[in-house]
Design a protein around this motif. Structure first.
Motif, PDB file in Angstrom:
ATOM      1  N   ASP A  28       0.730  -1.028   0.031  1.00 32.90           N
ATOM      2  CA  ASP A  28       0.029  -0.073   0.176  1.00 32.90           C
ATOM      3  C   ASP A  28       0.923   1.212  -0.234  1.00 32.90           C
ATOM      4  O   ASP A  28       2.224   1.315   0.661  1.00 32.90           O
ATOM      5  N   ALA A  29       0.329   2.418  -0.528  1.00 34.08           N
ATOM      6  CA  ALA A  29       1.010   3.587  -0.671  1.00 34.08           C
ATOM      7  C   ALA A  29       0.444   4.660   0.264  1.00 34.08           C
ATOM      8  O   ALA A  29      -0.071   5.654   0.208  1.00 34.08           O
ATOM      9  N   ASP A  30       0.730   4.093   1.797  1.00 33.55           N
ATOM     10  CA  ASP A  30       0.304   4.931   2.870  1.00 33.55           C
ATOM     11  C   ASP A  30      -1.184   5.411   2.844  1.00 33.55           C
ATOM     12  O   ASP A  30      -1.436   6.525   3.340  1.00 33.55           O
ATOM     13  N   LEU A  31      -1.941   4.521   2.396  1.00 37.50           N
ATOM     14  CA  LEU A  31      -3.470   4.712   2.387  1.00 37.50           C
ATOM     15  C   LEU A  31      -4.298   3.459   2.760  1.00 37.50           C
ATOM     16  O   LEU A  31      -5.458   3.284   2.482  1.00 37.50           O
ATOM     17  N   SER A  32      -3.655   2.810   3.800  1.00 33.92           N
ATOM     18  CA  SER A  32      -4.189   1.358   4.064  1.00 33.92           C
ATOM     19  C   SER A  32      -5.563   1.540   4.804  1.00 33.92           C
ATOM     20  O   SER A  32      -6.485   0.605   4.752  1.00 33.92           O
ATOM     21  N   LYS A  33      -5.716   2.720   5.596  1.00 28.33           N
ATOM     22  CA  LYS A  33      -7.023   2.762   6.167  1.00 28.33           C
ATOM     23  C   LYS A  33      -8.124   3.295   5.069  1.00 28.33           C
ATOM     24  O   LYS A  33      -9.220   2.776   5.563  1.00 28.33           O
ATOM     25  N   SER A  34      -7.772   3.918   4.172  1.00 24.33           N
ATOM     26  CA  SER A  34      -8.560   4.376   3.061  1.00 24.33           C
ATOM     27  C   SER A  34      -8.827   3.254   1.970  1.00 24.33           C
ATOM     28  O   SER A  34     -10.384   2.847   1.349  1.00 24.33           O
ATOM     29  N   THR A  35      -7.951   2.363   1.688  1.00 16.89           N
ATOM     30  CA  THR A  35      -8.208   1.358   0.828  1.00 16.89           C
ATOM     31  C   THR A  35      -8.514   0.228   1.443  1.00 16.89           C
ATOM     32  O   THR A  35      -8.836  -1.118   0.710  1.00 16.89           O
ATOM     33  N   LYS A  36      -8.672   0.059   2.806  1.00 18.15           N
ATOM     34  CA  LYS A  36      -9.003  -1.178   3.730  1.00 18.15           C
ATOM     35  C   LYS A  36      -7.971  -2.323   3.470  1.00 18.15           C
ATOM     36  O   LYS A  36      -8.314  -3.366   4.252  1.00 18.15           O
ATOM     37  N   THR A  37      -6.691  -2.034   3.307  1.00 18.61           N
ATOM     38  CA  THR A  37      -5.682  -3.159   3.282  1.00 18.61           C
ATOM     39  C   THR A  37      -5.114  -3.366   4.799  1.00 18.61           C
ATOM     40  O   THR A  37      -4.445  -4.234   5.106  1.00 18.61           O
ATOM     41  N   ALA A  38      -5.612  -2.090   5.702  1.00 18.79           N
ATOM     42  CA  ALA A  38      -5.343  -2.270   7.195  1.00 18.79           C
ATOM     43  C   ALA A  38      -5.936  -3.639   7.636  1.00 18.79           C
ATOM     44  O   ALA A  38      -5.119  -3.927   8.609  1.00 18.79           O
ATOM     45  N   ILE A  39      -6.897  -3.906   7.142  1.00 15.59           N
ATOM     46  CA  ILE A  39      -7.559  -5.285   7.640  1.00 15.59           C
ATOM     47  C   ILE A  39      -6.619  -6.410   7.380  1.00 15.59           C
ATOM     48  O   ILE A  39      -6.443  -7.360   8.395  1.00 15.59           O
ATOM     49  N   PHE A  40      -6.128  -6.671   6.352  1.00 15.12           N
ATOM     50  CA  PHE A  40      -5.003  -7.546   5.979  1.00 15.12           C
ATOM     51  C   PHE A  40      -3.701  -7.310   6.899  1.00 15.12           C
ATOM     52  O   PHE A  40      -3.238  -8.276   7.670  1.00 15.12           O
ATOM     53  N   GLN A  41      -3.294  -6.194   7.092  1.00 14.81           N
ATOM     54  CA  GLN A  41      -2.098  -5.679   7.897  1.00 14.81           C
ATOM     55  C   GLN A  41      -2.417  -6.412   9.092  1.00 14.81           C
ATOM     56  O   GLN A  41      -1.118  -6.667   9.877  1.00 14.81           O
ATOM     57  N   ARG A  42      -3.136  -6.223  10.119  1.00 16.06           N
ATOM     58  CA  ARG A  42      -3.592  -6.461  11.279  1.00 16.06           C
ATOM     59  C   ARG A  42      -3.582  -7.987  11.595  1.00 16.06           C
ATOM     60  O   ARG A  42      -2.940  -8.586  12.245  1.00 16.06           O
ATOM     61  N   LYS A  43      -3.832  -8.729  10.419  1.00 13.57           N
ATOM     62  CA  LYS A  43      -4.025 -10.097  10.400  1.00 13.57           C
ATOM     63  C   LYS A  43      -2.707 -10.810  10.036  1.00 13.57           C
ATOM     64  O   LYS A  43      -2.184 -11.907  10.659  1.00 13.57           O
ATOM     65  N   PHE A  44      -1.789 -10.128   8.971  1.00 15.46           N
ATOM     66  CA  PHE A  44      -0.688 -10.772   8.523  1.00 15.46           C
ATOM     67  C   PHE A  44       0.473  -9.498   8.243  1.00 15.46           C
ATOM     68  O   PHE A  44       0.694  -9.147   7.364  1.00 15.46           O
ATOM     69  N   PRO A  45       0.851  -9.168   9.360  1.00 20.86           N
ATOM     70  CA  PRO A  45       1.841  -7.883   9.477  1.00 20.86           C
ATOM     71  C   PRO A  45       3.005  -8.147   8.854  1.00 20.86           C
ATOM     72  O   PRO A  45       3.614  -7.363   8.099  1.00 20.86           O
ATOM     73  N   GLU A  46       3.471  -9.432   8.631  1.00 16.96           N
ATOM     74  CA  GLU A  46       4.605  -9.682   8.004  1.00 16.96           C
ATOM     75  C   GLU A  46       4.522  -9.999   6.289  1.00 16.96           C
ATOM     76  O   GLU A  46       5.689  -9.945   5.739  1.00 16.96           O
ATOM     77  N   ARG A  47       3.176  -9.862   6.132  1.00 16.29           N
ATOM     78  CA  ARG A  47       3.158  -9.847   4.744  1.00 16.29           C
ATOM     79  C   ARG A  47       2.793  -8.715   4.162  1.00 16.29           C
ATOM     80  O   ARG A  47       1.930  -8.584   2.970  1.00 16.29           O
ATOM     81  N   PHE A  48       2.605  -7.783   4.873  1.00 17.66           N
ATOM     82  CA  PHE A  48       2.132  -6.263   4.502  1.00 17.66           C
ATOM     83  C   PHE A  48       3.187  -5.194   4.521  1.00 17.66           C
ATOM     84  O   PHE A  48       3.945  -5.286   5.180  1.00 17.66           O
ATOM     85  N   PHE A  49       3.395  -4.728   3.339  1.00 17.92           N
ATOM     86  CA  PHE A  49       4.448  -3.493   2.842  1.00 17.92           C
ATOM     87  C   PHE A  49       3.873  -2.073   2.745  1.00 17.92           C
ATOM     88  O   PHE A  49       3.113  -1.853   1.693  1.00 17.92           O
ATOM     89  N   ASN A  50       3.927  -1.217   3.543  1.00 17.34           N
ATOM     90  CA  ASN A  50       3.663   0.143   3.561  1.00 17.34           C
ATOM     91  C   ASN A  50       4.687   0.926   2.519  1.00 17.34           C
ATOM     92  O   ASN A  50       5.975   0.976   3.232  1.00 17.34           O
ATOM     93  N   CYS A  51       4.472   1.225   1.322  1.00 16.18           N
ATOM     94  CA  CYS A  51       5.573   1.563   0.544  1.00 16.18           C
ATOM     95  C   CYS A  51       5.779   3.266   0.679  1.00 16.18           C
ATOM     96  O   CYS A  51       6.432   3.861  -0.216  1.00 16.18           O
ATOM     97  N   GLY A  52       4.956   3.659   1.418  1.00 13.89           N
ATOM     98  CA  GLY A  52       4.902   5.117   1.546  1.00 13.89           C
ATOM     99  C   GLY A  52       4.292   5.849   0.523  1.00 13.89           C
ATOM    100  O   GLY A  52       3.728   5.169  -0.495  1.00 13.89           O
ATOM    101  N   VAL A  53       4.373   7.095   0.182  1.00 15.34           N
ATOM    102  CA  VAL A  53       3.762   8.035  -0.737  1.00 15.34           C
ATOM    103  C   VAL A  53       4.848   7.941  -2.030  1.00 15.34           C
ATOM    104  O   VAL A  53       5.444   8.822  -2.510  1.00 15.34           O
ATOM    105  N   ALA A  54       4.786   6.659  -2.558  1.00 19.68           N
ATOM    106  CA  ALA A  54       5.782   6.487  -3.685  1.00 19.68           C
ATOM    107  C   ALA A  54       5.128   5.390  -4.470  1.00 19.68           C
ATOM    108  O   ALA A  54       5.860   4.248  -4.432  1.00 19.68           O
ATOM    109  N   GLU A  55       4.210   5.419  -5.256  1.00 16.64           N
ATOM    110  CA  GLU A  55       3.390   4.607  -5.963  1.00 16.64           C
ATOM    111  C   GLU A  55       4.310   3.967  -7.063  1.00 16.64           C
ATOM    112  O   GLU A  55       4.004   2.913  -7.407  1.00 16.64           O
ATOM    113  N   GLN A  56       5.246   4.579  -7.744  1.00 19.68           N
ATOM    114  CA  GLN A  56       6.106   4.124  -8.971  1.00 19.68           C
ATOM    115  C   GLN A  56       6.792   3.272  -8.406  1.00 19.68           C
ATOM    116  O   GLN A  56       7.015   1.886  -8.804  1.00 19.68           O
TER     117      GLN A  56
END
Length: 316
Positions: A28-56
């Protein structure tokens, strides 16, 4: 009728599929609360990567993960995914046909008050033009969950378009999603509305309005923009003789263009595209914007009457 945003259903689907597929990772590009990937992040934190505001960069990271055997789902707003990172999607994902899923939320004018800078109205045209890219636009929460699973099973790049605003739940839990196959939600013989995304519920309302006036209108839910269900389009043209397309996207390059191309080659009939007419959006409440840009059941009903008049004129 219950309303759930498709982005919410996406987050839930990811979390469920994470248990079944250990190779699934989420970026995710620092929008996990809006895109709802935060649900996955809470369950599998080791398989979630916040890439920051750097979509490319996120798309490049996803390409590397896919090349290493993982199945990455990349999430951000549609305007950033397809606009800011188009070159990386083209060169690093589509060209080598890597197994990356791009799940873009906040698409269309129903982003609302965020305004034109955040309202992706050309994303389907961009993604549809990329060779080998599968393009999905689910109509409700149930269809979204099924579409996420279908995307996971595709061996190659997928673009999944999601929305911010809650939309009516149209399908039951036993709904069967078949990639590349339109769903007939209402039969009819006078004309056909082919709709995608949030416009499917609008199309059903329009068909009921027209039924009250004695018109029998078919409604197709075209959840897969590419590969398009050309057979369903041609069958609708042959059996009803008039087509209206409905999308929360520019009428250039999206569903309307895809259907027009199919009809032009296979079965030309009177047709009208309902969507955004070569303009940018603006800030406003979603319902106000749908009204201003002609995306309400009333506007769809008027479009159907227009193609029916042309159909009848051609028969004289």
């Amino acid at each position: 009728m219950e309303k759930i945003a498709t982005r919410e259903a996406y987050g839930r689907a990811l979390a469920a599929l994470g248990e079944e597929q250990p190779a699934l990772v989420v970026l995710d590009a620092d929008l996990s609360k809006s895109t709802k990937t935060a649900i996955f992040q809470r369950k599998f934190p080791e398989r979630f990567f916040n890439c920051g505001v750097a979509e490319q960069n996120m798309m490049g990271v996803a390409a590397g993960l896919a090349a290493s055997g993982k199945i990455p789902f990349c999430s951000t707003f549609a305007v950033f995914a397809t606009g800011r990172a188009f070159d990386q999607i083209r060169q690093s994902i589509a060209y080598p046909r890597l197994n990356v899923k791009i799940a873009a939320s906040h698409a269309g004018i129903t982003v609302g008050e965020d305004g034109a800078s955040h309202q992706a109205l050309e994303d389907l045209a961009l993604m549809r033009a990329l060779p080998g890219m599968t393009v999905l636009v689910p109509a409700d929460a149930v269809e979204t969950e099924k579409a996420v699973r279908a995307a996971l099973e595709v061996d190659g790049p997928v673009y999944l378009r999601l929305g911010r605003a809650p939309v009516p739940v149209l399908h039951g839990p036993d709904f069967i999603f078949r990639l590349g196959e339109a769903v007939c939600l209402r039969e009819g013989k006078d004309a056909t509305i082919i709709a995608t995304g949030i416009m499917v519920s609008q199309a059903l309302e329009a068909a009921q309005m027209l039924a009250d006036e004695g018109l029998d209108v078919r409604v197709l839910d075209m959840h897969t923009i590419k590969p398009l269900d050309v057979a369903a389009v041609v069958r609708a043209a042959l059996e009803t003789g008039a087509i209206v397309t409905a999308e929360e996207h520019s009428i250039i390059g999206g569903l309307g263009s895809a259907v027009a191309e199919a009809l032009g080659e296979e079965c030309p009939v009177p047709m009208k595209r309902v969507g955004i007419k070569d303009v940018f959006g603006e800030s406003g409440r979603p319902e106000e914007l749908l009204e201003k840009y002609g995306l309400t059941p009333y506007h769809l009903a008027e479009a159907v009457k227009e193609v029916l008049a042309r159909k009848q004129a051609a028969c004289r």
